[in-house]
Design an enzyme around this catalytic site. Structure first.
Site, short mmCIF file in Angstrom:
data_model
loop_
_atom_site.label_atom_id
_atom_site.label_comp_id
_atom_site.label_asym_id
_atom_site.label_seq_id
_atom_site.Cartn_x
_atom_site.Cartn_y
_atom_site.Cartn_z
N GLY A 1 64.85 -6.69 11.78
CA GLY A 1 64.02 -7.20 12.88
C GLY A 1 64.77 -7.94 13.97
CB SER A 2 68.31 -8.26 14.98
OG SER A 2 68.75 -6.96 15.30
CG ASN A 3 66.75 -4.12 18.53
OD1 ASN A 3 67.21 -4.26 19.65
ND2 ASN A 3 67.39 -3.46 17.58
NE ARG B 1 56.81 13.19 8.16
CZ ARG B 1 57.90 12.46 7.90
NH1 ARG B 1 57.96 11.22 8.33
NH2 ARG B 1 58.89 12.96 7.22
CG HIS C 1 68.69 6.68 18.86
ND1 HIS C 1 68.31 6.97 17.56
CD2 HIS C 1 69.87 7.32 19.06
CE1 HIS C 1 69.21 7.77 17.01
NE2 HIS C 1 70.17 8.00 17.90
CB THR D 1 58.65 13.33 23.19
OG1 THR D 1 60.02 13.50 22.81
CG2 THR D 1 58.56 12.74 24.58
CG ASP E 1 66.18 9.74 17.58
OD1 ASP E 1 65.34 8.83 17.66
OD2 ASP E 1 66.86 9.95 16.56
CD GLU F 1 70.56 -1.29 18.81
OE1 GLU F 1 69.42 -1.46 18.35
OE2 GLU F 1 71.50 -0.84 18.13
C1 GRF Z 1 68.93 -0.90 15.35
O1 GRF Z 1 70.28 -0.55 15.48
C2 GRF Z 1 68.05 0.15 15.94
O2 GRF Z 1 68.57 0.70 17.10
C3 GRF Z 1 68.04 1.16 14.83
O3 GRF Z 1 67.95 0.41 13.65
C4 GRF Z 1 68.52 -0.88 13.88
C5 GRF Z 1 67.45 -1.87 13.59
O4 GRF Z 1 67.91 -3.18 13.63
N1 GRF Z 1 67.00 2.13 15.02
P1 GRF Z 1 66.91 -4.40 13.68
O5 GRF Z 1 65.89 -4.21 12.55
O6 GRF Z 1 66.24 -4.43 15.02
O7 GRF Z 1 67.76 -5.60 13.44
#
Ligand code: GRF
Length: 211
Positions: free
Chosen positions: A12-14, A61, A105, A137, A141, A170
């Site tokens: 969850g860092s993003n 799914r 991504h 989409t 990716d 990111e």
């Molecule tokens: C990130 O590198 C994202 O681009 C990829 O998975 C990683 C997730 O990292 N799809 P986080 O959970 O946001 O720390």
């Protein structure tokens, strides 16, 4: 204020970078497909509504996608943000949120779709690597690119060091992309994203500040 639902799978860092960016958004909910995601704890510690819908509980799914969509729709979000969400979403799900579903991504798409992007970049010997925020989409990716950041690949890089350099970017470009989205600055002409009517899209490198 635009309402955002963030989907995560792990660290969850993003997500945290988005929360820390002082964006004019309301985080309506954070949802993970794994109950043990560290990111859920981060969300809860910030008093955000946080839920898990375990993909393992669904044999099909499409059933997982439906359960996820039902949960998301409880919050009527303007945008659904995939932030390290590691499940492939089916066509119906993607269509339901078309134009409102974005992903980050860890490569310069269209190079290296799928997983293990940093390993692939090292194996291919590319000199420049990076990350991409794009609309989602049906093709994995592959949607219209909102913003990218490039980083150099250094001679002594391994997967870990390269991933860390990309992750730093990111955390920079995802909040920027969301700001553009919620400010309504993003227009699309086919696969090209135009910012406020200006063509040129949005390619940044660490040295160049986005417009
Ligand atoms: C990130 O590198 C994202 O681009 C990829 O998975 C990683 C997730 O990292 N799809 P986080 O959970 O946001 O720390």
């Amino acid at each position: 204020m635009k309402r955002i639902v963030i989907l995560i799978s792990g660290r969850g860092s993003n997500m945290a970078a988005i929360l820390d960016s002082n964006l004019p958004i309301e985080i309506a909910a954070v949802i993970s497909n794994r109950g043990d995601s560290a990111g859920l704890e981060i969300a809860r510690s910030r008093k955000l509504p946080a839920f898990s819908i375990e993909h393992k509980d669904y044999a099909l799914r499409e059933d997982f996608d439906s359960a996820l969509a039902m949960k998301i729709d409880e919050f009527s979000p303007d945008f659904v943000i995939l932030a390290g969400f590691m499940r492939i979403l089916g066509i119906d799900f993607v269509k339901r949120y078309s134009g409102r579903l974005v992903n980050i991504h860890p490569s310069l798409l269209p190079s290296f779709p799928g997983t293990k992007t940093h390993r692939k970049a090292l194996e291919e010997g590319v000199k420049i690597h990076g990350c991409t925020v794009h609309f989602v989409t049906e093709k994995l990716d592959h949607g219209a690119i909102i913003i990218q950041a490039a980083v150099p690949v250094l001679e002594d890089d391994d997967e870990e060091s390269l991933a860390a350099r990309v992750l730093e970017q990111e955390h920079r470009i995802y909040p920027q992309a969301i700001r553009w989205l919620v400010e309504g600055r993003i227009n699309r002409e086919g696969n090209r994203v135009l910012l406020g009517g200006k063509s040129g899209g949005a390619l940044v490198s660490p040295e160049i500040e986005p417009r």
